[in-house]
Structure formats: C-alpha cells, structure tokens
Scaffold this active site. Structure first.
Site, PDB file in Angstrom:
ATOM      1  N   TYR A   6      -1.501  -0.385  10.488  1.00 26.43           N
ATOM      2  CA  TYR A   6      -1.805  -0.760   9.095  1.00 26.43           C
ATOM      3  C   TYR A   6      -0.632  -0.384   8.177  1.00 26.43           C
ATOM      4  O   TYR A   6      -0.090  -1.228   7.455  1.00 26.43           O
ATOM      5  CB  TYR A   6      -3.101  -0.098   8.607  1.00 26.43           C
ATOM      6  N   SER A  42       0.855  -1.196   0.000  1.00 23.71           N
ATOM      7  CA  SER A  42       0.000   0.000   0.000  1.00 23.71           C
ATOM      8  C   SER A  42       0.888   1.241   0.000  1.00 23.71           C
ATOM      9  O   SER A  42       2.032   1.191   0.486  1.00 23.71           O
ATOM     10  CB  SER A  42      -0.872   0.025   1.258  1.00 23.71           C
TER      11      SER A  42
HETATM   12  P1  NDP Z   1     -11.576  -5.894   0.424  1.00 20.92           P
HETATM   13  O1  NDP Z   1     -12.019  -5.690   1.829  1.00 20.92           O
HETATM   14  O2  NDP Z   1     -12.567  -5.661  -0.655  1.00 20.92           O
HETATM   15  O3  NDP Z   1     -10.968  -7.367   0.268  1.00 20.92           O
HETATM   16  C1  NDP Z   1     -10.124  -7.907   1.237  1.00 20.92           C
HETATM   17  C2  NDP Z   1      -9.991  -9.398   1.023  1.00 20.92           C
HETATM   18  O4  NDP Z   1      -9.096  -9.909   2.030  1.00 20.92           O
HETATM   19  C3  NDP Z   1     -11.302 -10.140   1.151  1.00 20.92           C
HETATM   20  O5  NDP Z   1     -11.419 -11.069   0.106  1.00 20.92           O
HETATM   21  C4  NDP Z   1     -11.179 -10.866   2.487  1.00 20.92           C
HETATM   22  O6  NDP Z   1     -11.818 -12.141   2.407  1.00 20.92           O
HETATM   23  C5  NDP Z   1      -9.674 -11.075   2.560  1.00 20.92           C
HETATM   24  N1  NDP Z   1      -9.236 -11.325   3.922  1.00 20.92           N
HETATM   25  C6  NDP Z   1      -9.248 -10.488   4.996  1.00 20.92           C
HETATM   26  N2  NDP Z   1      -8.809 -11.131   6.090  1.00 20.92           N
HETATM   27  C7  NDP Z   1      -8.504 -12.401   5.709  1.00 20.92           C
HETATM   28  C8  NDP Z   1      -8.009 -13.536   6.371  1.00 20.92           C
HETATM   29  N3  NDP Z   1      -7.731 -13.524   7.685  1.00 20.92           N
HETATM   30  N4  NDP Z   1      -7.810 -14.666   5.675  1.00 20.92           N
HETATM   31  C9  NDP Z   1      -8.084 -14.706   4.361  1.00 20.92           C
HETATM   32  N5  NDP Z   1      -8.567 -13.669   3.663  1.00 20.92           N
HETATM   33  C10 NDP Z   1      -8.774 -12.531   4.340  1.00 20.92           C
HETATM   34  O7  NDP Z   1     -10.317  -4.939   0.241  1.00 20.92           O
HETATM   35  P2  NDP Z   1      -9.301  -4.695  -0.974  1.00 20.92           P
HETATM   36  O8  NDP Z   1      -9.596  -5.547  -2.148  1.00 20.92           O
HETATM   37  O9  NDP Z   1      -9.225  -3.244  -1.178  1.00 20.92           O
HETATM   38  O10 NDP Z   1      -7.966  -5.146  -0.275  1.00 20.92           O
HETATM   39  C11 NDP Z   1      -7.078  -6.095  -0.812  1.00 20.92           C
HETATM   40  C12 NDP Z   1      -5.681  -5.746  -0.364  1.00 20.92           C
HETATM   41  O11 NDP Z   1      -5.336  -4.479  -0.881  1.00 20.92           O
HETATM   42  C13 NDP Z   1      -5.482  -5.644   1.147  1.00 20.92           C
HETATM   43  O12 NDP Z   1      -4.233  -6.222   1.474  1.00 20.92           O
HETATM   44  C14 NDP Z   1      -5.457  -4.135   1.390  1.00 20.92           C
HETATM   45  O13 NDP Z   1      -4.711  -3.809   2.538  1.00 20.92           O
HETATM   46  C15 NDP Z   1      -4.784  -3.670   0.135  1.00 20.92           C
HETATM   47  N6  NDP Z   1      -4.973  -2.269  -0.236  1.00 20.92           N
HETATM   48  C16 NDP Z   1      -6.226  -1.744  -0.403  1.00 20.92           C
HETATM   49  C17 NDP Z   1      -6.372  -0.433  -0.815  1.00 20.92           C
HETATM   50  C18 NDP Z   1      -7.696   0.234  -0.958  1.00 20.92           C
HETATM   51  O14 NDP Z   1      -7.752   1.480  -0.952  1.00 20.92           O
HETATM   52  N7  NDP Z   1      -8.781  -0.509  -1.124  1.00 20.92           N
HETATM   53  C19 NDP Z   1      -5.215   0.383  -1.151  1.00 20.92           C
HETATM   54  C20 NDP Z   1      -3.946  -0.265  -0.905  1.00 20.92           C
HETATM   55  C21 NDP Z   1      -3.852  -1.553  -0.510  1.00 20.92           C
HETATM   56  P3  NDP Z   1     -12.680 -12.805   3.562  1.00 20.92           P
HETATM   57  O15 NDP Z   1     -13.229 -11.716   4.422  1.00 20.92           O
HETATM   58  O16 NDP Z   1     -13.735 -13.581   2.828  1.00 20.92           O
HETATM   59  O17 NDP Z   1     -11.720 -13.701   4.251  1.00 20.92           O
HETATM   60  C1  8X3 Z   2      -5.111   1.552   1.601  1.00 24.06           C
HETATM   61  C2  8X3 Z   2      -4.819   2.912   1.098  1.00 24.06           C
HETATM   62  O1  8X3 Z   2      -4.464   5.332   1.762  1.00 24.06           O
HETATM   63  O2  8X3 Z   2      -6.238   4.101   2.917  1.00 24.06           O
HETATM   64  O3  8X3 Z   2      -3.955   0.838   1.789  1.00 24.06           O
HETATM   65  O4  8X3 Z   2      -3.935   3.667   3.407  1.00 24.06           O
HETATM   66  S1  8X3 Z   2      -4.879   4.041   2.347  1.00 24.06           S
END
Ligand code: NDP
Ligand code: 8X3
Length: 257
Positions: free
Chosen positions: A152, A139
């Site tokens: 985070y 991120s």
């Molecule tokens: P979502 O919340 O839409 O998806 C997150 C996914 O992670 C879900 O499929 C969830 O599945 C899974 N997950 C969470 N905890 C667990 C666990 N303990 N075991 C297995 N799976 C898990 O968020 P995003 O698609 O946005 O996030 C994906 C990644 O991108 C994350 O690592 C996030 O930190 C990162 N990210 C997101 C950004 C944003 O602005 N959205 C920006 C930068 C990075 P389930 O709950 O079914 O287990």
């Molecule tokens: C998710 C992006 O800017 O909310 O990783 O930290 S931000």
C-alpha cells in the site's frame, strides 16, 4: 463555460465529498466508481443546477476507462480537473503473511488504475491548458514506513513520484499536478482494508479526531481554485492528533505482548 471535474472513486469518502463540494460550488461533475447504486444515490443528491454525469468505472479496466472518457456527454467533455482518488489498502498484516492477490489488487488499483485514467484524460487536460489540474490522492504512507503498509505505502510512493514526474513533462502545457498525502481520515478505508471489521473501524477512529472526507474535499477545491500560475506540488495533511512514532528495534529480551 462551466468548469468540469472528473472524479474516480466518487461512491465514498474523499471522492464523494469532493463531488458534493464541487457541485455545490457550481462545477459540473463526472462521478465514477464501481458501485452503480451509490452513483445513482449521489447523483440524486447533487444540485440540479449543474451537469452531473455518472459512469460505472473500474479504474483497473483500461478499455472501460477509454470507453468512459470517449463517451463523455458534450456538457462535461472539457474536463478541467482530474481527481485521481480511487484507491484502497488491503492485507493489514505483515508482508510475510500477506496474500499475493491483495498485493496485486492494490497495485492494479492504486498504480495501474491511476495511470489508466491519467493517460486517457491527459489530451483533454492539455487542450484546456492554463488552470487545468491533475490532483492525485497519495498518502502519508507513501513517505513514512510503518508495519503492515508494504505494498500500500509503496503504491502511494509511486503516486507521489509520478505526480512530480508528470509535472516535468507537462511543463509548458499549463496543466498543474498535485499530490495530496493525507494521514488518518475517517471513511470506508479501514472497513475495506480489514474486510468489514467494524471493531477495527471503531478502534482506528474512536477517541480521537481523524480527518473527515470534507477536510480533504476542501483541499482539493483549494488546489483547483488557485490562480493559474500557482502549482502546489504536494500537500501532506494529518489530523492534529496524529504524529509519527519512533524507530522499532529488535531486542533479545522481548517485552511481554
Ligand atoms: P473509501 O473506501 O471511502 O473510498 C474509496 C473509493 O475508491 C470508493 O469510492 C471506491 O469505489 C473507489 N475504488 C476502489 N477501487 C476501485 C476501482 N477498482 N475502480 C474504481 N473505483 C475504485 O476510502 P477513502 O475515501 O479514504 O480513500 C480515497 C483515497 O484516499 C484512496 O486512494 C486512499 O488510498 C486514499 N487515502 C485514504 C486515507 C484514509 O485514511 N482514509 C489516507 C490517505 C490516503 P467503488 O468501491 O464503488 O468502486
Ligand atoms: C491511509 C493512511 O496511515 O492508514 O493512506 O496509511 S494510513
């Protein structure tokens, strides 16, 4: 032989969009996550011309990770790409107000979970050799501090450095390692972070143009499709309408809240 990608957190957001992207491009996909009904629903939507293996998986559970990896069906055993995507942010409050349990959940998921899956799949990826990839989802929060990011952002700094360090040790195996560092992207991320606050969701993603999960999936696919001799170490991606803010200064005269 058809290439296979193993995706953590395929039930939503980037992981789900990546499953769709790769399956539509003819890859076999292993979709994992905790929510079984979401996996079933996704499996039904993916083209039946490729092998789709769905496995309930909490990446924090080391034994479950080992079990899922050891029991992959023959058709998807030769994993060429690991997408370490599962992750979450919690406690959108200052560090001093954060719940310690939320800190542990972020560490357990974003760090321990990612390490668990990487360790379990490394022998397979090394066996595949040239062209294999570990693609980690970090991120911008791993590089740029902001209030409320505390554990985070620190967990995503781990992901970045772990990616670089893995590259050093995997040199000579053919396995590539990349860290994708997205900025603001519209997914369930903010709902999870705020405990389901739809107003916070609307405030975050409204009146602007955030990245969409498909934008990140396209970058994952791009990395996986590069010629074997190219390793992109890091891809930092923001929406055009997002940038950094200035330093904060504590002043004697406080502005009105
Ligand atoms: P979502 O919340 O839409 O998806 C997150 C996914 O992670 C879900 O499929 C969830 O599945 C899974 N997950 C969470 N905890 C667990 C666990 N303990 N075991 C297995 N799976 C898990 O968020 P995003 O698609 O946005 O996030 C994906 C990644 O991108 C994350 O690592 C996030 O930190 C990162 N990210 C997101 C950004 C944003 O602005 N959205 C920006 C930068 C990075 P389930 O709950 O079914 O287990
Ligand atoms: C998710 C992006 O800017 O909310 O990783 O930290 S931000």
């Amino acid at each position: 032989m058809t290439d296979t990608i193993f995706i953590t957190g395929a039930t939503s957001g980037f992981g789900r969009a990546s499953a769709v992207k790769f399956a539509q491009a003819g890859w076999n996909v292993i979709i994992t996550g905790r929510r079984k009904e979401r996996l079933t629903e996704l499996q039904e939507q993916l083209p039946n011309t490729v092998s789709v293996h769905a496995a309930e998986l909490d990446v924090r559970d080391q034994e479950q990770v080992a079990d899922v990896v050891q029991n992959l069906p023959e058709s998807v055993r030769n994993v060429k790409v690991l997408l370490n995507n599962a992750g979450l942010a919690l406690a959108p409050v200052p560090a001093q107000k954060a719940d310690l349990a939320d800190w542990h959940t972020m560490i357990d998921t974003n760090i321990t979970g990612l390490v668990n899956v990487t360790h379990a799949l490394m022998p397979t990826l090394i066996g595949v050799g040239a062209g294999a990839s570990i693609i980690n989802i970090g991120s911008v929060a791993g590089a740029w501090p902001y209030p409320g990011s505390h554990v985070y952002g620190a967990s995503k700094a781990f992901v970045e450095q772990f990616s670089y360090n893995l590259r050093c040790d995997l040199l000579g195996t053919g396995v590539r390692v990349s860290n994708i560092a997205p900025g603001m992207a519209e997914s369930e991320f903010t709902l999870v972070r705020t405990g389901g606050d739809t107003q916070a969701y609307d405030k975050m993603y409204g009146d602007t143009d955030p990245l969409q999960p498909e934008d990140i999936a396209n970058q994952v696919f791009y990395l996986a499709s590069l010629p074997d001799h190219i390793n992109i170490n890091q891809l930092e991606i923001m929406p055009t309408r997002q940038a950094w803010s200035g330093f904060a200064v504590d002043r004697d005269q406080k502005p009105a809240p």
